[in-house]
Design an enzyme around this catalytic site. Structure first.
Site, mmCIF file in Angstrom:
data_model
loop_
_atom_site.group_PDB
_atom_site.id
_atom_site.type_symbol
_atom_site.label_atom_id
_atom_site.label_comp_id
_atom_site.label_asym_id
_atom_site.label_seq_id
_atom_site.Cartn_x
_atom_site.Cartn_y
_atom_site.Cartn_z
ATOM 1 N N TYR A 145 -94.583 7.802 -13.702
ATOM 2 C CA TYR A 145 -95.612 6.776 -13.948
ATOM 3 C C TYR A 145 -95.048 5.574 -14.688
ATOM 4 O O TYR A 145 -95.778 4.648 -15.010
ATOM 5 C CB TYR A 145 -96.745 7.365 -14.803
ATOM 6 C CG TYR A 145 -97.618 8.326 -14.069
ATOM 7 C CD1 TYR A 145 -97.094 9.527 -13.608
ATOM 8 C CD2 TYR A 145 -98.954 8.056 -13.824
ATOM 9 C CE1 TYR A 145 -97.886 10.432 -12.919
ATOM 10 C CE2 TYR A 145 -99.752 8.947 -13.139
ATOM 11 C CZ TYR A 145 -99.210 10.138 -12.690
ATOM 12 O OH TYR A 145 -99.994 11.024 -12.019
ATOM 13 N N LYS B 150 -90.893 21.878 -14.345
ATOM 14 C CA LYS B 150 -90.280 22.331 -13.099
ATOM 15 C C LYS B 150 -88.767 22.260 -13.305
ATOM 16 O O LYS B 150 -88.016 21.652 -12.529
ATOM 17 C CB LYS B 150 -90.775 21.394 -11.975
ATOM 18 C CG LYS B 150 -90.414 21.797 -10.594
ATOM 19 C CD LYS B 150 -91.278 22.909 -10.038
ATOM 20 C CE LYS B 150 -90.707 23.362 -8.716
ATOM 21 N NZ LYS B 150 -91.178 24.664 -8.297
ATOM 22 N N ASP C 191 -95.454 25.087 -10.774
ATOM 23 C CA ASP C 191 -96.240 25.585 -9.632
ATOM 24 C C ASP C 191 -96.902 26.930 -9.960
ATOM 25 O O ASP C 191 -98.025 27.204 -9.551
ATOM 26 C CB ASP C 191 -95.395 25.674 -8.358
ATOM 27 C CG ASP C 191 -94.038 26.298 -8.586
ATOM 28 O OD1 ASP C 191 -93.129 26.073 -7.802
ATOM 29 O OD2 ASP C 191 -93.894 27.046 -9.566
ATOM 30 N N ASP D 216 -101.371 15.416 -14.764
ATOM 31 C CA ASP D 216 -102.390 14.731 -13.978
ATOM 32 C C ASP D 216 -103.024 15.722 -13.001
ATOM 33 O O ASP D 216 -104.249 15.874 -12.928
ATOM 34 C CB ASP D 216 -101.715 13.575 -13.214
ATOM 35 C CG ASP D 216 -102.727 12.595 -12.649
ATOM 36 O OD1 ASP D 216 -103.928 12.820 -12.824
ATOM 37 O OD2 ASP D 216 -102.305 11.609 -12.009
#
Ligand code: NAP
Length: 588
Positions: free
Chosen positions: A160, A227, A281, A305
């Site tokens: 972002y 991740k 995930d 988000d």
């Protein structure tokens, strides 16, 4: 400070920051921004509910003195077309706390989103989203009451940060050439390129906030979401910096999940917060299937988000999700939905998102009793099926009410029997506390199962060991066998002999050294047939190391030691179960 259009109330005192902590007077001045579209409808309704809860909770001894601030369309009308007046920013800094309705992002003319601008200008680096279930709210989950998490999402970095280079542009080619020629990178021609900056500063200040919140609110754990298995130097680094920060600044208040199993046998030391991490995930799955395992979550921008909206959907959707954007102290609480312009001025929409953001605000300033009143009154009104049109669509036999009538119904509950309401919130806390204890008992009794349930992949001997049972060296084989039968185990640890060595007696020892040697179980002492010294591994030994000790010594189980004292046993079956459950990737 004098303002052009802002009228500071003549009563009330400003909130102050002294020595790094918030000082909230009994009569604080707090800013509010109505917002656009449905903003005025929901804001007016919520102001009445918040005021009623404060009045009731403190018998009129506390009161918020509201100061209207302007952003968006209302500001444009007052400030000659300026949607984002500088004095509003100055006033938020000055008042420390504000709450806002949704804002329209003006289309065209190169406007940045007002929400994004606000975050950047005030450096509101933590986006905080508590997601908990309120009884009677329509939910797709079977046990939505198990959802009670607070997500701390980093607001300023990650993909972002705006470092994007469009395919085909000069800048894109320049960066592509540099990456290929100087860094040896390989990717398809004309790929759009983006940069994902994750810094120790940005990561640590976010994790600091999450841990401090967990300590202040006696939460169970903080989970670092990442991740890092794929993006080692950004997402993996976020994880590492998170653990580093916990150790550097909160060592007295925290314990890592690794230490919980290796050093404390699954029992959380009193008053400590467990710091753990999960792959991004997997956490989506876990928050659906085992929400109770999670509490405070610290995430980078993009993961947070997705996660915030996904978890909110579990307990009624983003329409009721509260939120706040917070700097070191300055905090702006906000409805998380948009301006829904087609419903503007119809007194129709659901004010819950803003209402519950106000509850967060009351908690933030330490006015827990007022927050509790609303938290407890809310499910009662929904339970009476007094709901706005959006909830009515999801319920049978609902009474559809307007925004202001919904607020009236809440006020009636809030100002009703306060004892009854505070008891409800207390009961809910007790239920969560009981569940926490049950989880701990499971961790102690069956760590491998507890890990499976919490989505943790064990990595050390301590993570998969079974607790030990022992007998004195002088016990007879009969006595030891009796204990083995009672506890359903095929071996027993033998306490130190005169030489100070621990030993082990297995079923096989009984077969070969008692039956084979034709001796009596009643007369032989375990020390005579025990194997000494023990073959051991340390509690933090990796699983591969454990398997090597088993195969090199041609044994089926090995004893786990912590500071020279046996604390558990790992068998080849335990190792097999881990591989069966999680698979096996070669270690680095
Ligand atoms: P939206 O305003 O959130 O509305 C989308 C739909 O969500 C509505 O049509 C309505 O669904 C439902 N909804 C939203 N708020 C509701 C409420 N309080 N009660 C009941 N239902 C509600 O999203 P949008 O139409 O995409 O965005 C409109 C404007 O809001 C845009 O200018 C956007 O930039 C802005 N926006 C602002 C913020 C913010 O200020 N934080 C956030 C997001 C968007 P139904 O029609 O199905 O009833």
């Amino acid at each position: 400070m004098t303002y052009q259009n802002i009228n500071l109330p003549t009563t009330g005192e400003k909130i102050k920051i002294k020595n790094g902590t918030l000082h909230v007077p009994d009569q604080p001045v707090v800013g509010f921004i109505e917002g656009d579209g449905i903003g005025p409808d929901i804001t007016n309704a919520c102001l009445r509910v918040w005021d009623a809860a404060v009045e009731k909770a403190y018998d009129g001894n506390r009161k918020i003195h509201w100061c209207e601030l302007y952003l968006g369309e209302k500001a444009a009308g007052l400030y000659d077309g300026d949607y984002f007046p500088a004095e509003t920013l100055a006033a938020i800094r000055d008042l420390v706390i504000a709450i806002k309705g949704p804002l329209t992002t003006p289309v065209g003319g190169g406007f940045r989103s007002l929400n994004v601008s606000l975050r950047q200008e005030l450096d509101l680096y933590a986006c905080v989203r508590p997601v908990r279930y309120y009884q009677n709210v329509p939910s797709p989950l079977k046990e939505p009451e198990k959802v009670d998490v607070v997500i701390f999402r980093e607001n300023t970095e990650d993909v972002y940060a705006g470092l994007e280079y469009q395919s085909g542009t000069k800048e894109n080619k320049k960066l592509a050439n540099f990456l290929r020629d100087e860094m040896g990178a390989r990717f398809f021609d004309d790929a759009g390129l983006g940069v994902k900056p994750i810094s120790p500063f940005g990561s640590k200040r976010l994790v600091r906030k999450a841990i401090q919140f967990a300590i202040d609110n006696r939460r169970e754990s903080v989970t670092l979401v990442h991740k890092g298995n794929i993006m080692k130097f950004t997402e993996g680094a976020f994880r590492n910096w998170g653990y580093e920060l916990a150790k550097e600044e909160f060592a007295e208040h925290t314990v890592t999940e690794e230490e919980l199993y290796t050093t404390h046998g699954g029992k959380c030391p009193p008053g400590k917060i467990i710091i753990k991490d999960r792959i991004a995930d997997i956490i989506f799955q876990l928050l659906l299937l085992r929400p109770a395992e999670f509490d405070v979550l610290a995430t980078m921008n993009l993961n947070g988000d997705y996660l915030s909206d996904a978890v909110a959907a579990e307990v009624g959707g983003v329409g009721i999700a509260p939120g706040a954007n917070i700097a070191d102290h300055v905090a702006v609480f906000e409805a998380t939905h948009g301006t829904a312009p087609k419903y503007a001025n119809q007194n129709k929409v659901n004010p819950s998102s803003l209402l519950l953001s106000g509850v967060m605000m009351l908690e933030y300033i330490g006015w827990k009793e007022a927050a509790d009143l609303i938290n407890a009154a809310y499910p009662k009104v929904i339970g009476d099926k007094f709901v706005t049109y959006d909830f009515a669509r999801l319920m049978d036999g609902a009474h559809i009410v307007s925004t202001s009538t919904f607020a009236d119904a809440l006020i009636a509950k809030v100002t009703g029997d306060a004892d009854d309401l505070s008891r409800l919130e207390e009961e809910r806390r007790q239920a969560l506390e009981t569940e926490r204890k049950e989880r701990e008992a499971k961790r102690i009794a069956d760590p491998l199962q507890a890990m499976k349930e919490s989505g943790r992949q064990p990595a050390t001997s301590a993570g998969i060991m079974s607790p030990i049972t022992s007998v004195a060296s002088s016990a007879t084989v009969d006595e030891a066998m009796h204990t083995m039968r009672e506890t359903d185990i095929s071996y027993i640890l033998v306490e130190p002999d005169n030489g100070g060595d621990w030993g082990i007696m297995t079923k096989r020892d009984v077969v070969t050294k008692i039956v084979g040697a034709n001796k009596s179980t009643a007369n032989v002492r375990v020390e005579e047939i025990a194997t000494r010294p023990l073959i051991t591994v340390t509690a933090d030994a990796g699983l591969r190391a454990v398997s090597m000790v088993l195969s090199q010594n041609n044994i089926r189980r090995v004893v786990v030691e912590n500071k020279d004292v046996p604390v558990g046993v790992v068998s080849d079956t335990d190792l097999f179960e881990v591989v069966q459950e999680f698979g096996w990737d070669p270690e680095d």
